[in-house]
Design a protein around this motif. Sequence first.
Motif, PDB file in Angstrom:
ATOM      1  N   TYR A   1       0.813  -1.217   0.000  1.00 26.94           N
ATOM      2  CA  TYR A   1       0.000   0.000   0.000  1.00 26.94           C
ATOM      3  C   TYR A   1       0.848   1.269   0.000  1.00 26.94           C
ATOM      4  O   TYR A   1       0.346   2.359  -0.243  1.00 26.94           O
ATOM      5  CB  TYR A   1      -0.974   0.019   1.180  1.00 26.94           C
ATOM      6  N   ALA A   2       2.154   1.152   0.246  1.00 25.51           N
ATOM      7  CA  ALA A   2       3.039   2.326   0.250  1.00 25.51           C
ATOM      8  C   ALA A   2       3.491   2.708  -1.160  1.00 25.51           C
ATOM      9  O   ALA A   2       4.117   3.736  -1.348  1.00 25.51           O
ATOM     10  CB  ALA A   2       4.256   2.061   1.131  1.00 25.51           C
ATOM     11  N   ILE A   3       3.147   1.885  -2.136  1.00 24.45           N
ATOM     12  CA  ILE A   3       3.553   2.185  -3.515  1.00 24.45           C
ATOM     13  C   ILE A   3       2.582   3.210  -4.092  1.00 24.45           C
ATOM     14  O   ILE A   3       1.382   2.957  -4.199  1.00 24.45           O
ATOM     15  CB  ILE A   3       3.568   0.901  -4.370  1.00 24.45           C
ATOM     16  N   ASN A   4       3.108   4.360  -4.444  1.00 28.61           N
ATOM     17  CA  ASN A   4       2.275   5.422  -5.007  1.00 28.61           C
ATOM     18  C   ASN A   4       2.945   5.991  -6.258  1.00 28.61           C
ATOM     19  O   ASN A   4       4.026   5.565  -6.650  1.00 28.61           O
ATOM     20  CB  ASN A   4       2.005   6.512  -3.971  1.00 28.61           C
ATOM     21  N   LYS A   5       2.307   6.971  -6.876  1.00 28.38           N
ATOM     22  CA  LYS A   5       2.827   7.537  -8.129  1.00 28.38           C
ATOM     23  C   LYS A   5       4.196   8.188  -7.936  1.00 28.38           C
ATOM     24  O   LYS A   5       5.052   8.105  -8.797  1.00 28.38           O
ATOM     25  CB  LYS A   5       1.835   8.543  -8.699  1.00 28.38           C
ATOM     26  N   GLN A   6       4.390   8.841  -6.799  1.00 27.69           N
ATOM     27  CA  GLN A   6       5.679   9.475  -6.523  1.00 27.69           C
ATOM     28  C   GLN A   6       6.790   8.427  -6.483  1.00 27.69           C
ATOM     29  O   GLN A   6       7.861   8.603  -7.067  1.00 27.69           O
ATOM     30  CB  GLN A   6       5.610  10.254  -5.199  1.00 27.69           C
TER      31      GLN A   6
ATOM     32  N   PRO B   1      -1.595   1.748  -8.432  1.00 27.03           N
ATOM     33  CA  PRO B   1      -0.906   3.043  -8.455  1.00 27.03           C
ATOM     34  C   PRO B   1      -0.516   3.479  -9.861  1.00 27.03           C
ATOM     35  O   PRO B   1      -0.163   4.627 -10.079  1.00 27.03           O
ATOM     36  CB  PRO B   1       0.333   2.819  -7.587  1.00 27.03           C
TER      37      PRO B   1
END
Length: 167
Positions: A24-29, A78
């Motif tokens: 869940y820590a994987i994001n676009k940034q 993401p």
Amino acid sequence: YERCLNKFKAFVMLKYKNTDLMPYAINKQLLSEFYEYLCQKRNFRNELIEPSGAYRDMRMLEKVLEFAIKKDYIKFNPFSNFLIEVPPVKQKEIRFLNEEELMLLYHAPDLSETERFVIDGFIFMAFSSLTYGDFVEFSRKSFEFIKTEDDAYQFIAKSRYKNRKLS
């Protein structure tokens, strides 16, 4: 997938000094930073990796994340609305051997039987325009592909390995 995940783990280790990253820590940034990291990596020749190679790894990571969504490890992708602009790849200049260089190879002294076999095969491919895949098939069943005309002129009639068209 493992190669891509290993690259991602190396990136996470470099960035967070830890290999454990919750999905869940994987994001676009994070994905943007990972893409930049891939574009700065070098291959075994110490050349920067082409952006198309980094793009391929990003697509592979996207497939891994799609699998994680199916397994219900994460709730959203993401990669949704994440666009990567891949610049066109510069074509490397191809340098062909001329006939003189091929003859130097052909007349090379003090070669083992294996080296002689490899050089003979290479020269045969160069003069017959066979690709490596065609050459392998030809060397196994050459009697099927050598045709003889009425005037005893011999030629190779074989479909191309790549597109299966007779050439």
